[in-house]
Design a protein around this motif. Structure first.
Motif, PDB file in Angstrom:
ATOM      1  N   GLY A   7       9.176 -45.949   4.931  1.00 27.47           N
ATOM      2  CA  GLY A   7       9.921 -47.053   5.527  1.00 27.47           C
ATOM      3  C   GLY A   7      11.352 -46.671   5.841  1.00 27.47           C
ATOM      4  O   GLY A   7      11.878 -46.979   6.919  1.00 27.47           O
ATOM      5  N   ARG A   8      11.994 -45.993   4.905  1.00 25.19           N
ATOM      6  CA  ARG A   8      13.383 -45.570   5.120  1.00 25.19           C
ATOM      7  C   ARG A   8      13.478 -44.555   6.249  1.00 25.19           C
ATOM      8  O   ARG A   8      14.389 -44.612   7.077  1.00 25.19           O
ATOM      9  N   PHE A   9      12.546 -43.632   6.292  1.00 27.99           N
ATOM     10  CA  PHE A   9      12.530 -42.628   7.352  1.00 27.99           C
ATOM     11  C   PHE A   9      12.388 -43.296   8.718  1.00 27.99           C
ATOM     12  O   PHE A   9      13.081 -42.939   9.674  1.00 27.99           O
ATOM     13  N   GLN A  10      11.500 -44.284   8.828  1.00 26.45           N
ATOM     14  CA  GLN A  10      11.310 -44.994  10.095  1.00 26.45           C
ATOM     15  C   GLN A  10      12.584 -45.720  10.508  1.00 26.45           C
ATOM     16  O   GLN A  10      12.928 -45.741  11.693  1.00 26.45           O
ATOM     17  N   GLN A  11      13.308 -46.304   9.548  1.00 23.40           N
ATOM     18  CA  GLN A  11      14.575 -46.964   9.854  1.00 23.40           C
ATOM     19  C   GLN A  11      15.592 -45.969  10.396  1.00 23.40           C
ATOM     20  O   GLN A  11      16.314 -46.252  11.355  1.00 23.40           O
ATOM     21  N   ILE A  12      15.663 -44.798   9.783  1.00 27.12           N
ATOM     22  CA  ILE A  12      16.609 -43.769  10.217  1.00 27.12           C
ATOM     23  C   ILE A  12      16.289 -43.321  11.642  1.00 27.12           C
ATOM     24  O   ILE A  12      17.187 -43.182  12.476  1.00 27.12           O
ATOM     25  N   CYS A  13      14.997 -43.106  11.926  1.00 24.82           N
ATOM     26  CA  CYS A  13      14.606 -42.678  13.277  1.00 24.82           C
ATOM     27  C   CYS A  13      14.977 -43.731  14.310  1.00 24.82           C
ATOM     28  O   CYS A  13      15.475 -43.411  15.388  1.00 24.82           O
ATOM     29  N   GLU A  14      14.741 -45.009  13.987  1.00 26.23           N
ATOM     30  CA  GLU A  14      15.084 -46.089  14.910  1.00 26.23           C
ATOM     31  C   GLU A  14      16.596 -46.179  15.095  1.00 26.23           C
ATOM     32  O   GLU A  14      17.085 -46.366  16.212  1.00 26.23           O
ATOM     33  N   HIS A  15      17.327 -46.057  14.001  1.00 26.43           N
ATOM     34  CA  HIS A  15      18.783 -46.169  14.053  1.00 26.43           C
ATOM     35  C   HIS A  15      19.398 -45.042  14.885  1.00 26.43           C
ATOM     36  O   HIS A  15      20.318 -45.263  15.666  1.00 26.43           O
ATOM     37  N   ASN A  16      18.897 -43.846  14.701  1.00 27.61           N
ATOM     38  CA  ASN A  16      19.452 -42.685  15.409  1.00 27.61           C
ATOM     39  C   ASN A  16      18.856 -42.498  16.797  1.00 27.61           C
ATOM     40  O   ASN A  16      19.258 -41.594  17.521  1.00 27.61           O
ATOM     41  N   ARG A  17      17.887 -43.326  17.141  1.00 29.87           N
ATOM     42  CA  ARG A  17      17.214 -43.241  18.439  1.00 29.87           C
ATOM     43  C   ARG A  17      16.727 -41.822  18.711  1.00 29.87           C
ATOM     44  O   ARG A  17      16.879 -41.268  19.794  1.00 29.87           O
ATOM     45  N   ALA A  18      16.166 -41.235  17.685  1.00 30.05           N
ATOM     46  CA  ALA A  18      15.658 -39.867  17.798  1.00 30.05           C
ATOM     47  C   ALA A  18      14.465 -39.827  18.749  1.00 30.05           C
ATOM     48  O   ALA A  18      13.797 -40.828  18.972  1.00 30.05           O
ATOM     49  N   ASN A  19      14.220 -38.663  19.296  1.00 32.28           N
ATOM     50  CA  ASN A  19      13.030 -38.474  20.112  1.00 32.28           C
ATOM     51  C   ASN A  19      11.840 -38.547  19.168  1.00 32.28           C
ATOM     52  O   ASN A  19      11.524 -37.596  18.468  1.00 32.28           O
ATOM     53  N   TYR A  20      11.184 -39.679  19.152  1.00 33.07           N
ATOM     54  CA  TYR A  20      10.166 -39.974  18.149  1.00 33.07           C
ATOM     55  C   TYR A  20       9.045 -38.938  18.124  1.00 33.07           C
ATOM     56  O   TYR A  20       8.690 -38.435  17.060  1.00 33.07           O
ATOM     57  N   LEU A  21       8.473 -38.618  19.268  1.00 29.29           N
ATOM     58  CA  LEU A  21       7.318 -37.713  19.281  1.00 29.29           C
ATOM     59  C   LEU A  21       7.680 -36.310  18.816  1.00 29.29           C
ATOM     60  O   LEU A  21       6.915 -35.668  18.113  1.00 29.29           O
ATOM     61  N   GLU A  22       8.838 -35.822  19.192  1.00 29.24           N
ATOM     62  CA  GLU A  22       9.226 -34.462  18.825  1.00 29.24           C
ATOM     63  C   GLU A  22       9.850 -34.382  17.438  1.00 29.24           C
ATOM     64  O   GLU A  22       9.566 -33.462  16.682  1.00 29.24           O
ATOM     65  N   ASP A  23      10.716 -35.336  17.118  1.00 31.03           N
ATOM     66  CA  ASP A  23      11.494 -35.240  15.887  1.00 31.03           C
ATOM     67  C   ASP A  23      10.889 -35.993  14.711  1.00 31.03           C
ATOM     68  O   ASP A  23      10.959 -35.535  13.572  1.00 31.03           O
ATOM     69  N   CYS A  24      10.337 -37.156  14.956  1.00 33.63           N
ATOM     70  CA  CYS A  24       9.947 -38.033  13.853  1.00 33.63           C
ATOM     71  C   CYS A  24       8.458 -38.024  13.531  1.00 33.63           C
ATOM     72  O   CYS A  24       8.081 -38.109  12.367  1.00 33.63           O
ATOM     73  N   LEU A  25       7.599 -37.939  14.531  1.00 32.51           N
ATOM     74  CA  LEU A  25       6.170 -38.069  14.296  1.00 32.51           C
ATOM     75  C   LEU A  25       5.618 -37.037  13.318  1.00 32.51           C
ATOM     76  O   LEU A  25       4.883 -37.409  12.389  1.00 32.51           O
ATOM     77  N   PRO A  26       5.947 -35.746  13.433  1.00 32.41           N
ATOM     78  CA  PRO A  26       5.404 -34.784  12.470  1.00 32.41           C
ATOM     79  C   PRO A  26       5.822 -35.077  11.027  1.00 32.41           C
ATOM     80  O   PRO A  26       5.025 -34.943  10.093  1.00 32.41           O
ATOM     81  N   VAL A  27       7.062 -35.494  10.848  1.00 33.63           N
ATOM     82  CA  VAL A  27       7.545 -35.810   9.497  1.00 33.63           C
ATOM     83  C   VAL A  27       6.862 -37.070   8.979  1.00 33.63           C
ATOM     84  O   VAL A  27       6.435 -37.135   7.820  1.00 33.63           O
ATOM     85  N   GLU A  28       6.723 -38.076   9.835  1.00 35.35           N
ATOM     86  CA  GLU A  28       6.058 -39.321   9.437  1.00 35.35           C
ATOM     87  C   GLU A  28       4.611 -39.051   9.025  1.00 35.35           C
ATOM     88  O   GLU A  28       4.132 -39.569   8.015  1.00 35.35           O
ATOM     89  N   GLU A  29       3.911 -38.216   9.772  1.00 35.50           N
ATOM     90  CA  GLU A  29       2.529 -37.890   9.434  1.00 35.50           C
ATOM     91  C   GLU A  29       2.443 -37.158   8.094  1.00 35.50           C
ATOM     92  O   GLU A  29       1.537 -37.407   7.295  1.00 35.50           O
ATOM     93  N   ALA A  30       3.377 -36.268   7.829  1.00 34.57           N
ATOM     94  CA  ALA A  30       3.390 -35.545   6.554  1.00 34.57           C
ATOM     95  C   ALA A  30       3.640 -36.490   5.383  1.00 34.57           C
ATOM     96  O   ALA A  30       3.017 -36.365   4.331  1.00 34.57           O
ATOM     97  N   ILE A  31       4.530 -37.456   5.560  1.00 31.71           N
ATOM     98  CA  ILE A  31       4.807 -38.433   4.501  1.00 31.71           C
ATOM     99  C   ILE A  31       3.576 -39.307   4.270  1.00 31.71           C
ATOM    100  O   ILE A  31       3.194 -39.566   3.125  1.00 31.71           O
TER     101      ILE A  31
END
Length: 82
Positions: A7-31
């Protein structure tokens, strides 16, 4: 614990407007793979007490001695089945 981290990771990705598919999705899947899931189609295997089931993510046959699926890495929760 991992549910809170996710949940916290998802908030950080939304807040930073990171490129979700490249930056956030692999980490989210691992968590998500660290959040234990119960195997599907649980069944007894033999007289030695082994319990078999199917990985809830990839469908590979797993037994109650495995804490993670060897195929996809999903953490398994056998507690209710022991």
């Amino acid at each position: 614990m991992y549910v809170k981290i996710l949940g916290r990771f998802q908030q950080i990705c939304e807040h930073n407007r990171a490129n979700y598919l490249e930056d956030c999705l692999p980490v989210e899947e691992a968590i998500k793979k660290q959040i234990p899931q119960k195997p599907k189609a649980v069944r007894s295997h033999d007289s030695k007490g082994f319990i078999m089931g199917d990985c809830p993510v990839c469908g590979r046959t797993v037994d109650n001695n495995e804490h993670y699926c060897f195929s996809c890495g999903q953490r398994l929760d056998w507690e209710a089945d022991k």
